[in-house]
Structure formats: structure tokens, C-alpha cells
Write a protein that holds these residues in place. Structure first.
Motif, PDB file in Angstrom:
ATOM      1  N   ASN A 194      -5.738  16.216  -1.808  1.00  0.00           N
ATOM      2  CA  ASN A 194      -5.907  15.555  -3.034  1.00  0.00           C
ATOM      3  C   ASN A 194      -5.284  14.132  -2.824  1.00  0.00           C
ATOM      4  OD1 ASN A 194      -7.287  17.684  -4.189  1.00  0.00           O
ATOM      5  ND2 ASN A 194      -5.596  18.383  -5.243  1.00  0.00           N
ATOM      6  N   MET A 195      -5.317  13.564  -1.659  1.00  0.00           N
ATOM      7  CA  MET A 195      -4.510  12.380  -1.420  1.00  0.00           C
ATOM      8  C   MET A 195      -5.596  11.222  -1.370  1.00  0.00           C
ATOM      9  SD  MET A 195      -1.403  13.250  -1.075  1.00  0.00           S
ATOM     10  CE  MET A 195      -0.813  11.644  -0.426  1.00  0.00           C
ATOM     11  N   VAL A 196      -5.234  10.078  -1.671  1.00  0.00           N
ATOM     12  CA  VAL A 196      -6.104   8.800  -1.369  1.00  0.00           C
ATOM     13  C   VAL A 196      -5.072   7.807  -1.201  1.00  0.00           C
ATOM     14  CG1 VAL A 196      -6.060   8.205  -3.870  1.00  0.00           C
ATOM     15  CG2 VAL A 196      -7.927   7.464  -2.573  1.00  0.00           C
ATOM     16  N   LEU A 197      -5.405   6.622  -0.533  1.00  0.00           N
ATOM     17  CA  LEU A 197      -4.677   5.188   0.043  1.00  0.00           C
ATOM     18  C   LEU A 197      -4.970   4.489  -1.244  1.00  0.00           C
ATOM     19  CD1 LEU A 197      -3.167   3.757   1.974  1.00  0.00           C
ATOM     20  CD2 LEU A 197      -5.529   2.774   2.725  1.00  0.00           C
ATOM     21  N   VAL A 198      -3.935   3.876  -1.858  1.00  0.00           N
ATOM     22  CA  VAL A 198      -3.902   2.958  -2.916  1.00  0.00           C
ATOM     23  C   VAL A 198      -3.387   1.600  -2.478  1.00  0.00           C
ATOM     24  CG1 VAL A 198      -4.214   4.814  -4.966  1.00  0.00           C
ATOM     25  CG2 VAL A 198      -1.784   3.919  -4.106  1.00  0.00           C
ATOM     26  N   ASP A 199      -3.675   0.650  -3.115  1.00  0.00           N
ATOM     27  CA  ASP A 199      -2.719  -0.579  -2.760  1.00  0.00           C
ATOM     28  C   ASP A 199      -2.832  -1.438  -4.043  1.00  0.00           C
ATOM     29  OD1 ASP A 199      -5.550  -1.410  -3.395  1.00  0.00           O
ATOM     30  OD2 ASP A 199      -5.871  -2.909  -1.720  1.00  0.00           O
ATOM     31  N   THR A 231       4.356   8.350  -0.932  1.00  0.00           N
ATOM     32  CA  THR A 231       5.106   7.271  -0.132  1.00  0.00           C
ATOM     33  C   THR A 231       5.375   6.172  -0.660  1.00  0.00           C
ATOM     34  OG1 THR A 231       3.086   6.324   1.000  1.00  0.00           O
ATOM     35  CG2 THR A 231       3.910   8.250   2.103  1.00  0.00           C
ATOM     36  N   ALA A 232       6.465   5.282  -0.257  1.00  0.00           N
ATOM     37  CA  ALA A 232       6.824   4.148  -1.143  1.00  0.00           C
ATOM     38  C   ALA A 232       5.762   2.951  -0.903  1.00  0.00           C
ATOM     39  CB  ALA A 232       8.177   3.831  -0.709  1.00  0.00           C
ATOM     40  N   GLY A 233       5.833   2.025  -1.657  1.00  0.00           N
ATOM     41  CA  GLY A 233       5.042   1.033  -1.325  1.00  0.00           C
ATOM     42  C   GLY A 233       5.506   0.235  -0.396  1.00  0.00           C
ATOM     43  N   LYS A 234       4.690  -0.123   0.833  1.00  0.00           N
ATOM     44  CA  LYS A 234       5.153  -0.923   1.844  1.00  0.00           C
ATOM     45  C   LYS A 234       3.947  -1.751   2.427  1.00  0.00           C
ATOM     46  CE  LYS A 234       5.793   1.416   5.611  1.00  0.00           C
ATOM     47  NZ  LYS A 234       6.320   2.349   6.672  1.00  0.00           N
ATOM     48  N   GLY A 235       4.406  -2.721   3.212  1.00  0.00           N
ATOM     49  CA  GLY A 235       3.239  -3.502   3.776  1.00  0.00           C
ATOM     50  C   GLY A 235       3.074  -4.784   3.310  1.00  0.00           C
ATOM     51  N   ARG A 253       0.789  -1.121   0.142  1.00  0.00           N
ATOM     52  CA  ARG A 253      -0.083   0.045  -0.108  1.00  0.00           C
ATOM     53  C   ARG A 253       0.813   1.287   0.001  1.00  0.00           C
ATOM     54  NH1 ARG A 253      -1.197  -3.774   2.834  1.00  0.00           N
ATOM     55  NH2 ARG A 253       0.116  -3.217   4.645  1.00  0.00           N
ATOM     56  N   CYS A 254       0.385   2.372  -0.578  1.00  0.00           N
ATOM     57  CA  CYS A 254       0.946   3.691  -0.523  1.00  0.00           C
ATOM     58  C   CYS A 254      -0.123   4.664  -0.550  1.00  0.00           C
ATOM     59  CB  CYS A 254       1.972   3.574  -1.346  1.00  0.00           C
ATOM     60  SG  CYS A 254       1.388   3.579  -3.173  1.00  0.00           S
ATOM     61  N   PHE A 255       0.382   6.077  -0.449  1.00  0.00           N
ATOM     62  CA  PHE A 255      -0.649   7.288  -0.503  1.00  0.00           C
ATOM     63  C   PHE A 255      -0.168   7.842  -2.048  1.00  0.00           C
ATOM     64  CE2 PHE A 255      -1.536   6.345   3.894  1.00  0.00           C
ATOM     65  CZ  PHE A 255      -2.577   6.717   3.978  1.00  0.00           C
ATOM     66  N   TYR A 293      -7.055  12.676   4.038  1.00  0.00           N
ATOM     67  CA  TYR A 293      -5.422  12.539   4.237  1.00  0.00           C
ATOM     68  C   TYR A 293      -4.818  14.061   3.608  1.00  0.00           C
ATOM     69  CZ  TYR A 293      -6.455   7.643   5.519  1.00  0.00           C
ATOM     70  OH  TYR A 293      -6.751   6.424   6.135  1.00  0.00           O
ATOM     71  N   LEU A 294      -3.694  14.304   4.694  1.00  0.00           N
ATOM     72  CA  LEU A 294      -2.866  15.375   4.070  1.00  0.00           C
ATOM     73  C   LEU A 294      -1.400  14.872   4.066  1.00  0.00           C
ATOM     74  CD1 LEU A 294      -3.780  18.377   3.384  1.00  0.00           C
ATOM     75  CD2 LEU A 294      -2.902  19.097   5.396  1.00  0.00           C
ATOM     76  N   ALA A 295      -0.559  15.553   3.175  1.00  0.00           N
ATOM     77  CA  ALA A 295       0.703  14.942   2.961  1.00  0.00           C
ATOM     78  C   ALA A 295       1.782  16.105   3.466  1.00  0.00           C
ATOM     79  CB  ALA A 295       1.007  14.220   1.537  1.00  0.00           C
ATOM     80  N   PHE A 296       2.574  16.187   4.160  1.00  0.00           N
ATOM     81  CA  PHE A 296       3.793  16.977   4.501  1.00  0.00           C
ATOM     82  C   PHE A 296       5.042  16.289   3.650  1.00  0.00           C
ATOM     83  CE2 PHE A 296       1.650  17.442   8.785  1.00  0.00           C
ATOM     84  CZ  PHE A 296       0.585  18.083   8.300  1.00  0.00           C
ATOM     85  N   GLU A 297       5.419  17.255   2.942  1.00  0.00           N
ATOM     86  CA  GLU A 297       6.601  16.965   1.940  1.00  0.00           C
ATOM     87  C   GLU A 297       7.755  18.056   1.909  1.00  0.00           C
ATOM     88  OE1 GLU A 297       7.402  15.672  -2.698  1.00  0.00           O
ATOM     89  OE2 GLU A 297       5.630  16.434  -2.049  1.00  0.00           O
TER      90      GLU A 297
END
Length: 839
Positions: A428-433, A617-621, A239-241, A340-344
């Protein structure tokens, strides 16, 4: 009569003819008016009215049992002319009797007007006598003797089977056992030997798959370990965002609709393809990895592409580690809670170059509160500058893992140039798997049953064992149908196993690796039986399903091929013959989905307003499927895992499985008619146990406690201490530096190196004896300290509890020492230093 017939139709044939015969006979027993006449009168019923024919005792002959003498024979009874009343001298014995109608004593043949088939009847005088035995008799069918044949059971391959058959034929049929390849008998022997070889191979394979240490099939391992209550790990997807950059706001066309539905695909870069395109599974399969959205997106906004932090006119600012709130520069009315909000970090903090940014300085947070308006329902502003601002708060589980630099200044060599922004926030974030959905995969049709058991050899035969002998002999044997085996396989592999995502879940929880029991196959199937289309649901196994549940189990073989197994009308519903199944499922699992940051590039949806797609984020999990070696290694040791709380040590061990529990102390108390275990938890990293935690620990113990053994969770009693150390400082050491080192060491927090301070709550246990010597030793090991001596060592404000003489303090079972050393709250324990010497 030389045979027995189940359908007695002879009487009907005689009734419609000119002949007569015996219908049945009655023995007058309990109904006799005089007890002395019991069993002395017989009523012989004929099929037809004899007319003028009169029968006497000369026409009767009794066979079997003790001899009986006939006194008289009377024709007719109560107006029935077809009844013969036979009076005997005495009753017969318990044996069976046979009454025959004969022409005369000298001629045993039946009278000419009597049908020979109905000229006799079997009866018993004692039919109304009480008996301790069942009237039904066992039907013991004789087992036919079969000739014994010498068979070489060591034959297991083609050549040994062929040799055995030819040897047998040389004895039983020497003229056919030539062994010449052109003979028909040899050809038949070769065919039978080949078939026997295949059957022997299947038997050997079944014997191999029956043992855990020899099984080669992953399905066999899964079924065997299920007997041990061990769940085989089928893996998990990554999963990642993902962040979408838009050129204009994208809003839903109607209420309760979305702009990007759940399950929309995003993929890595494809050459010569735009950022967005219509979904094409063949084209998506060419990409390196395909991800799909886990939640629907209701709207996308240009203002959320990049949002700057507001620094309140200050410079060189950062959000500290552990922060859960911030201020954004600007008015964002479309920013809502539970998104969701991303800090970058977008540029280097020391050089201002984008290439020097730290890619790991990215974090996703779940907003829990967004304030954009003041009490007058006007946009929030800075009262000094008048600039519009937005206040945001995020979930405490998503507290910052690192300091987020907002603004900075370059080094002297770079000209002391002010840099802002260093980091930004993105919506404009969403969780993707990981996993690609495949639609309408045809699984085939359930075949019709074409095999049957031989009559009397089916499974239903076991239900007829308690039937009567006559019923079993007369029941017509039916050939029982053997249901056809239907185990379809999926066309593509590997099948995706994913966790169930919850709306409003903190980002850190969404990216965690779930347990094997928390992942489920991403597949749905529908069965069309010609009347209606019904869905079938996946389950881990069919053991908990009844015969009406439309469910199926997914079994993964060693080559990653997925087999679907349906029920048998006892554990799950068996599909009807002719039912056609179609499947919709996802492929992609394991660490194959571990992609780096900024690798996703395309959205498989025709939306020209979306100008950028990338994973923050990188794909993890992701987790690969459990190997055969791991299954064989772990499954047998499952029995050694304690799953029952019997002793105090068991309660302590099982209590430590709870995330927030550091240790548990237990006590057995007899509370009337049963024993109650009082568990006292010691929480990690904090002081105090809340009511919710007490209830959670009580429910955790519920599945482990013994029957008639209650469990209650107590609250620890924290005892504040008062400790003072007199410290001699070396003459050449700075007193302030030594004090600083001592306060850092004797701290209720973690030190800079990550170690726990001596006064940290995790350093104390319930009922633990606190010794003075370790405290003095720790103080004397500090640089610049010559010696240390305790001048006060007691409970707070209680001189009677001083432990200076015994050099230790004792605590009760429910008491935990506490030394917060907070000047604002001295009642929570103090640790003072009296320094002497130094400079």
C-alpha cells in the motif's frame, strides 16, 4: 499645377463636360515603318472628340530640351477623331519636354474649348531607349530643420528638471516664468518635472538591469544568462514514500479505475481532524506541509498493511546488504510486480522494544517479480511445514543498503528471549511529492490594444522602404496598433518545480535530486476567447516555439512571485484580446518540504477505510532556488566548460562524465577519407563493457565530436596475470593470520574500511605499466611480514612474458590487467603467496 494629387480624376470630369483636354501622348519610336522616322511622329490623344475643331502647328508649343520644329498636324488616326498626328522635323533630345495647347503663337493661353488643367502634358522622346538604370527614382524627403535647444542632460531628478524648465521658460516666455507656486505655468512645470523624474528612474533601472553584475531583478538575470546558454535553477520539490493502513480491502468500482487518484493530498497532523476528510485547500494550508500522490493507486489491501518475512524454520536471520530477493510468510495474490514495497524495522534487535528500533533502517524497493503460485497454479508452500509463502524480487538498483534483521535473540541479561519479527514488509505504498494544488486561479483578461504608433512611425514602416516614391507618397498612412502587454501573476507563491515521474521507476531513482534542466513548473492554464477553451503549455523559454504554438514561459522574480509571459506571434502565439485565463498550479518548493519520518497523518479524501497515513521515508530531494549571487558566479564560467571534443584529452574528460566510465583512452586513426577516434572505456568496479554501454558512450560523444570526425567505441582486452610472492613471516607471527591479512589486502573487492583492494578492477588502466615494486612494498607493510620477493610475475600461462628482470609488465593500448584471484576460475588471473616461517 502647384501640387501633386494621387487620385487623377480630372479626366473623368472633362469627359462628361463640353470641354476637351489632353489625355496622353505617344512617341512613335520602335513601331515606325521607316527607321528614319523614329521619334519624328507624336500621337496626341484628346479626352473627347474635337468634332469640327481643327488644330494646326500654330496651336502647339514645345518647352524644354532642344528646340523642335513642327512640319504638319493631321486630325484623326485610323478612324479615331480624338487623335492629333504631329510630324516633326527632327527628334528631340534626352531631356523632358512639355507640350502645350495654345490659342496662337501670340496668345499662350489655352483655347477656350480646352480645359486649362489638361492643356499640357510632359513626355520624353527617349522613353523606349534602353537604359542601364532603374526607371524608378529615389524619393528623398527633406528633413525639416528643427531649432536647436540647449538642454541640460545632467538633469536626472525632480529639482534639476524643474530648474531646467523654468530657465528655459525665462528665455522663451519671460512673462510666464514667474516661479510662483500658485501660477498655472508653475503647476504645469511641476507636473512635467515629476513625470520626467519617473521616466529618468525607469531609464536608470533599465540601464541597471542590462548588466549581469548590476541587475537586481531575477527575471533580468535569467534572460541575460540565457544568452550564455545558462539555465537558472528554479529549485525542486521534495519527495517521500507514503504508506496507507486500511481496515478493509478497497477495490475499484469498475475496470480501469482507481481508488486514490493521482494528485490526492496528504498532509501533516491537524488538530481535531480525522485521518481522512474531504479536500479543503484552506484547511490544508494550515498544515505544516502538503504532499500529493505522484501515481494513482488502483487498490488497497488489508493483508499488505504488514507482511512478515519467512525464515524457513531458521532463527536469528537477516537479509544481507545488497540482497535483491526475499520470501514473505503468507499467500499474497494481490501483490504485483512494479509496485513499491517498504522494509521497516519495528523493534530493537537486542531488546525487543519498539522504542529501540533504528528509524534509519527503512528502505523502499520496486518489485520486479512476484511468485505466489507453483506450476500447478496452487499457492506456494514450504514442502516441510506446508505454510504458504510468496517469493519476491526487487530491482537491482534498490539492492539493500544495510542488513535487514528479521529475527533475533535478546542478551543474557534479558533472558535470551527469541524476538520475531524485527523487521516487516509493507505494501500500500505510493510516491508523494511536496506541493499543494490550487484550482481555478483567475489570471484576468487580455486587454484590448489602446495605444498606436504615429502614422509612419510604426514597425510596419520598415517594410515600405523598398516601395516606389509615388507609392510611398500616395499610400495612405495608417496608425499601427501597439499590442497590449499581458503578463499575469499567480496569486500564491512559491510555484512548484518538480521532475517528471516515470511509472516503474526504481525507488532510489525516484528520490534522487534531479538536475535543473529536469525540473518543470507544475502549472497548466486554459484560455477562453469566447469561442472555445484552449490549453496553453509551459516551456522553459519561447525561443524554440513558432508563431502558432500555444505556449507560455514562467519567470520567477526575487520575491518568489511567478510571472507568465506569452508569445508575440513570432516566438509563440499571442493571445487574442478579450481572452480570459484560468490557472491550475501547485505551490511549495525547496527544502521546506524536508519533513521527518512519520510526519504525514491525513488524507484529503473521504475514505473511512483508510485508518492510517504516514511517510515511511523522510522528505528529501528538495532544492531551493538559485540565489542571485550564485547566478552571477556560475553563469560567466559556463564558457570555460569544454563542450567540444578536439584533442584526446577532451575525449577522456568528456567520457568521464558518463556514470559507469572510470577512464577513457583514445587513439586517432585515419580510416580512409577522414579521421576516426577510437575510444576505449574502462568501466568502474567491473570487468567488461556490454554492447548497450558501447552504444550509450557512442551517443554521448555524438554531441561533442567535430564535423567530419567519426567516433567509435572499442572493447578492452583483459589480460590475466600470474603472480607469486615468497613471503618471510616473523617467528612470533601467526602464519594463518598473516595470510589472511595478505589476502584481504590483495583482493579484487573492497576492504572492510571501504578502500579498494590492490587487485580491484579500478586499480588497473588500459595500457598502464604494472610495476612490481609497489606490490612488494604493500606486502612488506603487512604486520608480521619480514620480507617479500616475487618468484613469478608474468602473463597467465606465458613464461616468455616474465617481468622479473625488468620488474615491470608492459601492455598494449587496448589491454587491461586482470587478477580476479578466483580459485574456481584461475584463467582470470591468480595471485599466490608462498609463506615461510612464522608459527
Amino acid at each position: 499645377m502647384i501640387y501633386f494629387c494621387c487620385d487623377q480624376r480630372r479626366r473623368e470630369a472633362v469627359r462628361n463636360s463640353a470641354l476637351n483636354g489632353i489625355d496622353f501622348v505617344e512617341v512613335v519610336d520602335l513601331e515606325a515603318a521607316n527607321p528614319a522616322d523614329r521619334q519624328r511622329f507624336l500621337h496626341l490623344y484628346l479626352v473627347n472628340d474635337p468634332g469640327g475643331m481643327v488644330y494646326t502647328e500654330d496651336n502647339l508649343r514645345f518647352e524644354g530640351g532642344a528646340p523642335v520644329d513642327v512640319v504638319a498636324v493631321t486630325m484623326g488616326l485610323d478612324g479615331q477623331q480624338n487623335v492629333m498626328v504631329i510630324e516633326l522635323v527632327q527628334a528631340g533630345d534626352f531631356g523632358p519636354y512639355r507640350l502645350n495647347l495654345v490659342t496662337s503663337h501670340l496668345n499662350p493661353a489655352p483655347p477656350p474649348e480646352i480645359d486649362p488643367t489638361l492643356a499640357s502634358v510632359t513626355f520624353s522622346f527617349k522613353v523606349e531607349c534602353p537604359s542601364p538604370f532603374d526607371c524608378l527614382t529615389d524619393c528623398e524627403c527633406e528633413t525639416p530643420q528643427r531649432p536647436e535647444t540647449d538642454i541640460d542632460y545632467t538633469a536626472r531628478d525632480f529639482h534639476s528638471f524643474r530648474r531646467m524648465m523654468l530657465d528655459r521658460m525665462s528665455v522663451s516666455a519671460p512673462e510666464f516664468a514667474t516661479g510662483h507656486p500658485a501660477d498655472l505655468s508653475t503647476v504645469l512645470v511641476d507636473i512635467l518635472a515629476y513625470t520626467a523624474d519617473q521616466l529618468a528612474y525607469q531609464q536608470d533601472a533599465a540601464q541597471t538591469e542590462a548588466y549581469l553584475n548590476r541587475a537586481r531583478s531575477r527575471i533580468s538575470l535569467k534572460r541575460l544568462t540565457r544568452l550564455l546558454d545558462y539555465a537558472v535553477d528554479e529549485g525542486c520539490n521534495a519527495r517521500c514514500f507514503c504508506h496507507f493502513t486500511v481496515s478493509s480491502d478497497i477495490l475499484p468500482m469498475a475496470p480501469q479505475t482507481v481508488v486514490i487518484p493521482q494528485g490526492s493530498a496528504v498532509c501533516t497532523r491537524l488538530n481535531e481532524m480525522p485521518v481522512t476528510f474531504m479536500r479543503n485547500n484552506a484547511l490544508l494550508a494550515q498544515s505544516g506541509a502538503v504532499y500529493e500522490t505522484c501515481h494513482p493507486i488502483t487498490s488497497l489491501h488489508v493483508a499488505h498493511n504488514e507482511m512478515r518475512f519467512y525464515t524457513w524454520s531458521n532463527g536469528r536471520c537477516h537479509l544481507p546488504k545488497g540482497a535483491t530477493s526475499a520470501t514473505l510468510a503468507g499467500h499474497f495474490p494481490d501483490l504485483h510486480a512494479f509496485t513499491y514495497l517498504a522494509f521497516e524495522e519495528i523493534m530493537g534487535a537486542t531488546t525487543g522494544n519498539q522504542a529501540d528500533r533504528v528509524l534509519d533502517h527503512r528502505q523502499i524497493v520496486l518489485l520486479v517479480n512476484v511468485q505466489v503460485l507453483n506450476r500447478d497454479n496452487e499457492p506456494l508452500t514450504d514442502p516441510i511445514t506446508g505454510e504458504e509463502i510468496t517469493l519476491i524480487e526487487w530491482h537491482e538498483r534498490d539492492a539493500l543498503r544495510f542488513p535487514v534483521c528479521i529475527s533475533s535473540e535478546t542478551a543474557i541479561e534479558e533472558g535470551r528471549r527469541f524476538i520475531e519479527p524485527i523487521s516487516v514488509a509493507r505494501g500500500n505504498m505510493v510516491l508523494v511529492d511536496h506541493g499543494q494544488t490550487l484550482d481555478d486561479d483567475e489570471l484576468g483578461q487580455v486587454p484590448a490594444s489602446h495605444l498606436r504608433w504615429a502614422p509612419g512611425k510604426g514597425l510596419v514602416e520598415s517594410l515600405r522602404k523598398s516601395a516606389a516614391c509615388a507609392d510611398k507618397q500616395c499610400e495612405q498612412e495608417q496608425a499601427e496598433t501597439i499590442p497590449a502587454v499581458f503578463r499575469p501573476t499567480l496569486t500564491r507563491a512559491p510555484l512548484t518545480f518538480a521532475p517528471r515521474y516515470l511509472a516503474g521507476e526504481p525507488a532510489v531513482d525516484a528520490l534522487q535530486i534531479p538536475l535543473p534542466s529536469e525540473t518543470f513548473p507544475a502549472i497548466t492554464i486554459e484560455g477562453d476567447d469566447g469561442v472555445e477553451v484552449l490549453p496553453y503549455l509551459p516551456v522553459p523559454d519561447l525561443l524554440a516555439s513558432d508563431g502558432t504554438s500555444r505556449v507560455f514561459a514562467v519567470e520567477i522574480e526575487r520575491d518568489d512571485r511567478a510571472y507568465l509571459r506569452f508569445g508575440d506571434n513570432e516566438f509563440g502565439r499571442r493571445p487574442l484580446s478579450g481572452t480570459t485565463f484560468t490557472a491550475r498550479y501547485r505551490v511549495g518548493v525547496g527544502t521546506a518540504g524536508h519533513i521527518g519520518v512519520d510526519k504525514l497523518h491525513h488524507l484529503a479524501l473521504n475514505m473511512p477505510e483508510v485508518t492510517g497515513v504516514r511517510n515511511i521515508t523522510a522528505g528529501k530531494g528538495g532544492r531551493n532556488r538559485e540565489t542571485h549571487a550564485a547566478i552571477r558566479k556560475r553563469a560567466p564560467f559556463l564558457f570555460k566548460t569544454q563542450e567540444r571534443a578536439v584533442t584526446r584529452e577532451d575525449y577522456q574528460t568528456l567520457g568521464r562524465r558518463v556514470e559507469w566510465v572510470q577512464d577513457v583512452s583514445c587513439a586517432y586513426v585515419h580510416t580512409g577519407s577522414w579521421i576516426t577516434t577510437f575510444a576505449l572505456p574502462d568501466p568502474k568496479g567491473r570487468v567488461g563493457v556490454g554492447d548497450g554501454q558501447r552504444v550509450a558512450l557512442r551517443e554521448h560523444y555524438e554531441k561533442f565530436r567535430l564535423a567530419a570526425h567519426d567516433v567509435d567505441v572499442s572493447t578492452p582486452v583483459y589480460v590475466p596475470l600470474e603472480i607469486t610472492l615468497h613471503v618471510c613471516v616473523a617467528p612470533n607471527a601467526s602464519k594463518s593470520h598473516v595470510r589472511q591479512r595478505l589476502l584481504s589486502l590483495f583482493s579484487p573487492k573492497r576492504q572492510a574500511n571501504g578502500a579498494l583492494g590492490i587487485l580491484h578492477p579500478d586499480q588497473f588502466r588500459a595500457g598502464q605499466i604494472l610495476h612490481l615494486s609497489p606490490l612488494l612494498a604493500a606486502a612488506q607493510n603487512v604486520d608480521g611480514v619480514i620480507a617479500a620477493k616475487a618468484t613469478r610475475f608474468r602473463r597467465f600461462g606465458d613464461p616468455r612474458t616474465s617481468g622479473l628482470e625488468e620488474r615491470k609488465l608492459l601492455f598494449g593500448r587496448t589491454e587491461i590487467a586482470r587478477v580476479d584471484n578466483d580459485a574456481s576460475h584461475p584463467g582470470n588471473g591468480v595471485f599466490l603467496f608462498d609463506l615461510e616461517g612464522g608459527r
